[in-house]
Design an enzyme around this catalytic site. Structure first.
Site, PDB file in Angstrom:
ATOM      1  N   ARG A 299       0.838  -1.203   0.000  1.00 43.95           N
ATOM      2  CA  ARG A 299       0.000   0.000   0.000  1.00 43.95           C
ATOM      3  C   ARG A 299       0.875   1.257   0.000  1.00 43.95           C
ATOM      4  O   ARG A 299       2.076   1.204   0.217  1.00 43.95           O
ATOM      5  CB  ARG A 299      -0.914  -0.008   1.238  1.00 43.95           C
ATOM      6  CG  ARG A 299      -2.003  -1.056   1.206  1.00 43.95           C
ATOM      7  CD  ARG A 299      -2.747  -1.147   2.525  1.00 43.95           C
ATOM      8  NE  ARG A 299      -1.929  -1.740   3.581  1.00 43.95           N
ATOM      9  CZ  ARG A 299      -2.355  -1.966   4.834  1.00 43.95           C
ATOM     10  NH1 ARG A 299      -3.585  -1.597   5.175  1.00 43.95           N
ATOM     11  NH2 ARG A 299      -1.558  -2.515   5.724  1.00 43.95           N
TER      12      ARG A 299
ATOM     13  N   LYS B  39       1.463   1.954   7.218  1.00 43.80           N
ATOM     14  CA  LYS B  39       1.806   1.151   8.392  1.00 43.80           C
ATOM     15  C   LYS B  39       2.678   1.935   9.357  1.00 43.80           C
ATOM     16  O   LYS B  39       3.285   2.947   9.018  1.00 43.80           O
ATOM     17  CB  LYS B  39       2.522  -0.135   7.972  1.00 43.80           C
ATOM     18  CG  LYS B  39       1.609  -1.157   7.329  1.00 43.80           C
ATOM     19  CD  LYS B  39       0.405  -1.502   8.200  1.00 43.80           C
ATOM     20  CE  LYS B  39       0.772  -2.276   9.450  1.00 43.80           C
ATOM     21  NZ  LYS B  39      -0.404  -2.536  10.317  1.00 43.80           N
TER      22      LYS B  39
ATOM     23  N   TYR C  20      -1.217   4.543  10.463  1.00 43.98           N
ATOM     24  CA  TYR C  20      -1.565   3.582  11.510  1.00 43.98           C
ATOM     25  C   TYR C  20      -0.354   3.425  12.430  1.00 43.98           C
ATOM     26  O   TYR C  20       0.788   3.377  11.967  1.00 43.98           O
ATOM     27  CB  TYR C  20      -1.914   2.217  10.907  1.00 43.98           C
ATOM     28  CG  TYR C  20      -3.243   2.173  10.190  1.00 43.98           C
ATOM     29  CD1 TYR C  20      -4.435   2.340  10.889  1.00 43.98           C
ATOM     30  CD2 TYR C  20      -3.317   1.957   8.815  1.00 43.98           C
ATOM     31  CE1 TYR C  20      -5.655   2.308  10.235  1.00 43.98           C
ATOM     32  CE2 TYR C  20      -4.529   1.918   8.154  1.00 43.98           C
ATOM     33  CZ  TYR C  20      -5.699   2.095   8.877  1.00 43.98           C
ATOM     34  OH  TYR C  20      -6.905   2.065   8.220  1.00 43.98           O
TER      35      TYR C  20
ATOM     36  N   HIS D 130      -0.766   1.547  16.051  1.00 44.13           N
ATOM     37  CA  HIS D 130      -0.933   0.328  16.853  1.00 44.13           C
ATOM     38  C   HIS D 130       0.146   0.228  17.933  1.00 44.13           C
ATOM     39  O   HIS D 130       0.921  -0.727  17.998  1.00 44.13           O
ATOM     40  CB  HIS D 130      -0.909  -0.917  15.958  1.00 44.13           C
ATOM     41  CG  HIS D 130      -1.973  -0.920  14.899  1.00 44.13           C
ATOM     42  ND1 HIS D 130      -3.317  -1.031  15.192  1.00 44.13           N
ATOM     43  CD2 HIS D 130      -1.889  -0.811  13.550  1.00 44.13           C
ATOM     44  CE1 HIS D 130      -4.022  -0.998  14.064  1.00 44.13           C
ATOM     45  NE2 HIS D 130      -3.184  -0.860  13.055  1.00 44.13           N
TER      46      HIS D 130
ATOM     47  N   GLU E 177      -6.079   4.724  13.579  1.00 39.36           N
ATOM     48  CA  GLU E 177      -6.954   3.757  14.252  1.00 39.36           C
ATOM     49  C   GLU E 177      -7.639   4.285  15.501  1.00 39.36           C
ATOM     50  O   GLU E 177      -8.528   3.620  16.045  1.00 39.36           O
ATOM     51  CB  GLU E 177      -6.199   2.465  14.582  1.00 39.36           C
ATOM     52  CG  GLU E 177      -5.209   2.556  15.730  1.00 39.36           C
ATOM     53  CD  GLU E 177      -3.826   2.983  15.303  1.00 39.36           C
ATOM     54  OE1 GLU E 177      -2.906   2.858  16.126  1.00 39.36           O
ATOM     55  OE2 GLU E 177      -3.662   3.426  14.146  1.00 39.36           O
TER      56      GLU E 177
ATOM     57  N   ASP F  51     -20.602 -11.576  20.402  1.00 43.14           N
ATOM     58  CA  ASP F  51     -20.298 -10.205  20.790  1.00 43.14           C
ATOM     59  C   ASP F  51     -20.939  -9.930  22.142  1.00 43.14           C
ATOM     60  O   ASP F  51     -21.899 -10.615  22.539  1.00 43.14           O
ATOM     61  CB  ASP F  51     -20.820  -9.222  19.738  1.00 43.14           C
ATOM     62  CG  ASP F  51     -20.166  -7.851  19.843  1.00 43.14           C
ATOM     63  OD1 ASP F  51     -19.185  -7.613  19.102  1.00 43.14           O
ATOM     64  OD2 ASP F  51     -20.615  -7.039  20.665  1.00 43.14           O
TER      65      ASP F  51
ATOM     66  N   LEU G 257     -11.762  -5.689  19.066  1.00 39.76           N
ATOM     67  CA  LEU G 257     -11.048  -4.416  19.079  1.00 39.76           C
ATOM     68  C   LEU G 257     -11.467  -3.591  20.279  1.00 39.76           C
ATOM     69  O   LEU G 257     -12.661  -3.414  20.531  1.00 39.76           O
ATOM     70  CB  LEU G 257     -11.332  -3.620  17.801  1.00 39.76           C
ATOM     71  CG  LEU G 257     -10.725  -2.216  17.762  1.00 39.76           C
ATOM     72  CD1 LEU G 257      -9.198  -2.295  17.674  1.00 39.76           C
ATOM     73  CD2 LEU G 257     -11.297  -1.396  16.618  1.00 39.76           C
TER      74      LEU G 257
ATOM     75  N   VAL H  68      -7.317 -11.462  13.440  1.00 38.89           N
ATOM     76  CA  VAL H  68      -7.274 -10.149  12.809  1.00 38.89           C
ATOM     77  C   VAL H  68      -6.872  -9.071  13.818  1.00 38.89           C
ATOM     78  O   VAL H  68      -6.408  -7.993  13.440  1.00 38.89           O
ATOM     79  CB  VAL H  68      -8.633  -9.814  12.160  1.00 38.89           C
ATOM     80  CG1 VAL H  68      -8.565  -8.502  11.377  1.00 38.89           C
ATOM     81  CG2 VAL H  68      -9.072 -10.933  11.216  1.00 38.89           C
ATOM     82  N   ALA H  69      -7.007  -9.376  15.100  1.00 41.32           N
ATOM     83  CA  ALA H  69      -6.647  -8.416  16.153  1.00 41.32           C
ATOM     84  C   ALA H  69      -5.145  -8.370  16.420  1.00 41.32           C
ATOM     85  O   ALA H  69      -4.710  -7.685  17.349  1.00 41.32           O
ATOM     86  CB  ALA H  69      -7.388  -8.772  17.445  1.00 41.32           C
ATOM     87  N   ILE H  70      -4.358  -9.046  15.613  1.00 39.87           N
ATOM     88  CA  ILE H  70      -2.927  -9.176  15.896  1.00 39.87           C
ATOM     89  C   ILE H  70      -2.210  -7.828  15.877  1.00 39.87           C
ATOM     90  O   ILE H  70      -1.193  -7.646  16.566  1.00 39.87           O
ATOM     91  CB  ILE H  70      -2.260 -10.174  14.914  1.00 39.87           C
ATOM     92  CG1 ILE H  70      -0.903 -10.641  15.437  1.00 39.87           C
ATOM     93  CG2 ILE H  70      -2.168  -9.589  13.512  1.00 39.87           C
ATOM     94  CD1 ILE H  70      -0.966 -11.434  16.712  1.00 39.87           C
ATOM     95  N   ASP H  71      -2.716  -6.847  15.126  1.00 38.09           N
ATOM     96  CA  ASP H  71      -2.122  -5.507  15.139  1.00 38.09           C
ATOM     97  C   ASP H  71      -2.112  -4.900  16.538  1.00 38.09           C
ATOM     98  O   ASP H  71      -1.259  -4.078  16.867  1.00 38.09           O
ATOM     99  CB  ASP H  71      -2.883  -4.558  14.203  1.00 38.09           C
ATOM    100  CG  ASP H  71      -2.362  -4.616  12.774  1.00 38.09           C
ATOM    101  OD1 ASP H  71      -1.191  -4.984  12.593  1.00 38.09           O
ATOM    102  OD2 ASP H  71      -3.123  -4.307  11.853  1.00 38.09           O
TER     103      ASP H  71
ATOM    104  N   VAL I 291      -1.195 -12.604  10.160  1.00 38.59           N
ATOM    105  CA  VAL I 291      -0.494 -11.581   9.390  1.00 38.59           C
ATOM    106  C   VAL I 291      -0.938 -10.198   9.873  1.00 38.59           C
ATOM    107  O   VAL I 291      -2.133  -9.892   9.931  1.00 38.59           O
ATOM    108  CB  VAL I 291      -0.767 -11.740   7.884  1.00 38.59           C
ATOM    109  CG1 VAL I 291      -0.143 -10.593   7.103  1.00 38.59           C
ATOM    110  CG2 VAL I 291      -0.217 -13.085   7.398  1.00 38.59           C
ATOM    111  N   ALA I 292       0.046  -9.377  10.216  1.00 43.38           N
ATOM    112  CA  ALA I 292      -0.254  -8.087  10.845  1.00 43.38           C
ATOM    113  C   ALA I 292      -0.611  -6.987   9.847  1.00 43.38           C
ATOM    114  O   ALA I 292      -1.000  -5.898  10.271  1.00 43.38           O
ATOM    115  CB  ALA I 292       0.932  -7.643  11.698  1.00 43.38           C
TER     116      ALA I 292
ATOM    117  N   MET J  60      -2.712  -7.630   6.816  1.00 43.45           N
ATOM    118  CA  MET J  60      -3.490  -8.395   5.843  1.00 43.45           C
ATOM    119  C   MET J  60      -3.896  -7.582   4.616  1.00 43.45           C
ATOM    120  O   MET J  60      -3.728  -8.041   3.486  1.00 43.45           O
ATOM    121  CB  MET J  60      -4.731  -8.997   6.510  1.00 43.45           C
ATOM    122  CG  MET J  60      -4.427 -10.113   7.492  1.00 43.45           C
ATOM    123  SD  MET J  60      -5.913 -10.669   8.375  1.00 43.45           S
ATOM    124  CE  MET J  60      -6.876 -11.349   7.030  1.00 43.45           C
TER     125      MET J  60
END
Length: 371
Positions: free
Chosen positions: A15, A75, A94, A96, A118, A198, A240, A267-270, A298-299, A301
């Site tokens: 990106r 990133k 971002y 994080h 974020e 949830d 999140l 997906v929360a790995i960030d 994968v941080a 994706m």
């Protein structure tokens, strides 16, 4: 204002911070933009496109960082990039920071003003600059999970949609926010048997209406999460807490009792991950196995679908980048309390309460830094 766009350096990150269209908007507003050569190639944007939009092209990242008053990235900066930042320089990207004290301390040392996509909010408490990438990551999570369920990739050999006479695969989505909704949408479209968990009953009601009852919903407790995880072929962690480290909702014990060859996509790995056995991976080496369970963590994706992701991100970030350039960071943040929530680091201080708590560092009130 002079705005700089360096090429992303994280592994397999394709990106880019600004599209050519975004550059055109910024230059039309009287600002100068410098883009590192090749920065947009991974997203299908050539240097010539940037030049036509009014940008200058720089030969390397050092030139971009040295010239620009504001750096726009995708990133979080890697440590060599942090070392190129200077006092008072704006970093818009971002971050994080909650699971990354090394980066946080490097940003504090630089004296830069770091504004995180974020943690910017809107009037309804949503996260408008995180939403586009959450949409992408949620959709990719179901695709990745289906891929790694194939036996040749270490999975159980389960087709999520099943076939007549054979049961569909079971997908548990933990978290019903933007990531969870999009993951459920794709998993359901693949024909899977999907459950979303949830803690918000209104959100579960929204999802039930959205999917017309075709997706099961469950209130998230330790017991309901455990039951769903043990029953699933694919677990998607979509939790999140804005700015904070993700809670570990799937324990090592649960992982040890899952079906062998099941897949988890965190997906929360960030933000550190919501699965206790997770650790960040890259597109170059995306998976690892713990107790027979395939982990995809994968941080970055959305970097794999760089063109879609870059344009989706710019649709959301451009108005904010323009506000920073037109007004300067202090006035832009003073004028908009929701934008001000994006301030994470300034003048060597942590300016977001959740980040400060996660890193056990003092919190500086953003208004005092903006004043």
């Amino acid at each position: 204002m002079h705005i700089g766009v360096p090429k992303e350096v994280k592994t397999h990150e394709y990106r880019v911070g600004l599209t050519a269209d975004s550059v055109r908007e910024l230059t039309a507003a009287g600002h100068k933009v410098t883009v590192q050569t090749g920065a947009g190639i991974g997203a299908g944007i050539e240097d010539a496109d940037y030049k036509a939009a009014g940008a200058d092209i720089a030969p390397d990242a050092a030139s971009v960082f040295a010239a620009a008053e504001m750096i726009v990235k995708v990133k979080e900066p890697q440590l060599p990039e942090c070392a190129m930042l200077r006092a008072g320089q704006i970093l818009f990207t971002y971050l994080h920071l909650a699971p990354d004290p090394e980066q946080a301390h490097a940003l504090m040392k630089s004296g830069c003003v770091a504004i995180a996509y974020e943690t910017v909010t809107d009037a309804k408490g949503r996260l408008p600059l995180l939403t586009p990438m959450s949409e992408v990551a949620g959709r990719m999570a179901a695709q990745a999970g289906a891929h790694y369920l194939e036996k040749i990739h270490g999975g159980r050999g389960v087709l999520l949609g099943g076939v007549p006479g054979v049961a569909r695969g079971k997908v548990a989505v933990i978290g019903g926010g933007v990531v969870g909704e999009n993951a459920a949408t794709i998993a359901m479209g693949m024909g899977a048997d999907v459950m979303v968990l949830d803690k918000s009953l209104p959100r579960l009601a929204d999802l039930d209406r959205l999917f017309g009852g075709r997706v099961q919903t469950a209130y998230a407790t330790g017991g309901s999460i455990e039951q769903a995880v043990l029953d699933a072929d694919l677990v998607i962690g979509a939790v999140l807490v804005a700015g904070a480290a993700a809670p570990k909702l799937v324990t090592r014990d649960m992982i040890s009792r899952m079906k062998k060859g099941a897949v988890v996509v965190d997906v929360a790995i960030d933000q550190g991950g919501c699965i206790e056995t997770s650790h960040a991976t890259t597109h170059a080496d995306p998976v690892f196995i713990v107790d027979g369970v395939v982990h995809y963590c994968v941080a970055n994706m959305p970097g794999a679908v760089a063109r879609t992701s870059t344009f989706a991100l710019n649709n959301a970030t451009l108005p904010y980048a323009l506000a920073l350039a037109n007004k300067g960071w202090k006035k832009a943040l003073a004028d908009d309390a929701h934008f001000r929530n994006g301030l994470n680091v300034a003048h060597g201080k942590i300016a977001h309460p959740s980040v400060a708590a996660a890193l056990d560092l003092p919190f500086a009130e953003p208004l005092s830094l903006v004043a």
